[in-house]
Design an enzyme around this catalytic site. Structure first.
Site, mmCIF file in Angstrom:
data_model
loop_
_atom_site.group_PDB
_atom_site.id
_atom_site.type_symbol
_atom_site.label_atom_id
_atom_site.label_comp_id
_atom_site.label_asym_id
_atom_site.label_seq_id
_atom_site.Cartn_x
_atom_site.Cartn_y
_atom_site.Cartn_z
ATOM 1 N N LEU A 133 -10.853 -99.748 -14.081
ATOM 2 C CA LEU A 133 -12.038 -99.462 -14.871
ATOM 3 C C LEU A 133 -12.969 -98.565 -14.076
ATOM 4 O O LEU A 133 -13.047 -98.673 -12.848
ATOM 5 C CB LEU A 133 -12.772 -100.762 -15.237
ATOM 6 N N ASP A 134 -13.690 -97.687 -14.785
ATOM 7 C CA ASP A 134 -14.730 -96.903 -14.128
ATOM 8 C C ASP A 134 -15.706 -97.840 -13.421
ATOM 9 O O ASP A 134 -15.875 -99.004 -13.813
ATOM 10 C CB ASP A 134 -15.505 -96.083 -15.157
ATOM 11 N N ARG A 135 -16.371 -97.295 -12.418
ATOM 12 C CA ARG A 135 -17.281 -98.110 -11.622
ATOM 13 C C ARG A 135 -18.277 -98.882 -12.483
ATOM 14 O O ARG A 135 -18.527 -100.068 -12.261
ATOM 15 C CB ARG A 135 -18.025 -97.222 -10.624
#
Length: 288
Positions: A133-135
């Site tokens: 997942l993106d940050r």
């Protein structure tokens, strides 16, 4: 690491073909065949060319993977919602990076997972992140606890057979309650953003309107492909950027990071052959 399956077919089958039908990749099978593991049928060691008979148990024993010393360990916790001998499913907080990189080399999900396996005295100490997942995207994330699990699930990942759904809060209202966005996505040279481009990779996003308020719409979103920033790029491209998404012109007046969470994950466990499904609910727009 030892795993056993009971062959339920009606005709004899070679070990390789059977394991491939379960999802095992060529590389792992070759590693096992070439000295990094053993094959047992009815608890007796056999050659990898052996055929299994109906109702016979097949066991593979794989050498453990030792820790990658280049990956630092972190004492930060993992929010584990499911665990067995092969998998960890965690709820990743928004703001935590999935894997180390040039700007963040510790405290990521991977650093935390390494420390967790060490604390559990696991013989395998090299976790594999199956989903990322993106940050600033929070939610459900799947980790394989060893390389056999990583190999066995890879076919489902490559063929987009895993169900991944997200909850997104976007600006504006939709004319239709359900839609499909099919637009290719490409890198923007020298920039972190992705763009819609004819020469990009195929990307398909499906969405359903779940709730509408005066200043936001809540969507249920399903990925049919897995491109970087796919949901963010696609929704911005149809005029509904994620709230707080500064990278794709989202409204940042009340929120500084994209309002996006991975809220459902479902896959067929290649060890038990059962469908595993996990979900969490986000019904209102949380603060940063």
């Amino acid at each position: 690491m030892e795993n056993t399956w009971q062959y339920r077919g009606t005709e004899p089958i070679k070990i390789k073909k059977y394991l491939q039908s379960l999802g095992m990749g060529h590389r792992l099978f070759n590693d096992l065949k070439n000295g990094q593991g053993e094959f047992l049928v009815d608890h007796r060691k056999v050659r990898p060319t052996t055929k299994i008979l109906p109702n016979q148990p097949l066991t593979i024993i794989a050498q453990p993977e030792m820790r990658d010393l280049s990956v630092k360990i972190s004492d930060e916790p993992l929010n584990i919602i499911y665990e067995d001998a092969n998998w960890l499913v965690i709820d990743k907080p928004a703001g935590v990076t999935s894997i180390p990189g040039p700007s963040v080399d510790n405290g990521t999900v991977l650093n935390r997972a390494v420390k967790y396996l060490i604390d559990q005295n696991s013989s395998d100490q090299r976790p594999h992140l199956i989903t990322r997942l993106d940050r600033y995207t929070g939610g459900l994330l799947l980790i394989a606890k060893h390389h056999v699990a990583s190999s066995m699930i890879s076919q489902q990942v490559q063929q987009h057979q895993m169900l991944k759904e997200y909850t997104a809060f976007v600006s504006g209202k939709f004319n239709e309650k359900h839609g499909m966005i099919n637009k290719p996505i490409a890198r923007r040279e020298g920039q972190p953003q992705r763009v819609i481009a004819e020469n990009g990779q195929q990307a398909i996003t499906e969405y359903w309107v779940e709730e509408e308020q005066a200043d936001w719409t809540r969507l249920r979103v399903q990925l049919h492909t897995g491109r970087t920033h796919q949901i963010r790029v696609h929704l911005a491209s149809v005029g509904h950027p994620l709230i707080g998404d500064h990278l794709y012109d989202g409204d940042t007046s009340e929120r500084q990071h994209q309002a996006l969470w991975a809220t459902k994950l479902s896959f067929k466990d290649p060890f038990t052959l059962k469908q595993l499904t996990f979900s969490r609910e986000i019904n209102s727009l949380p603060e940063n």
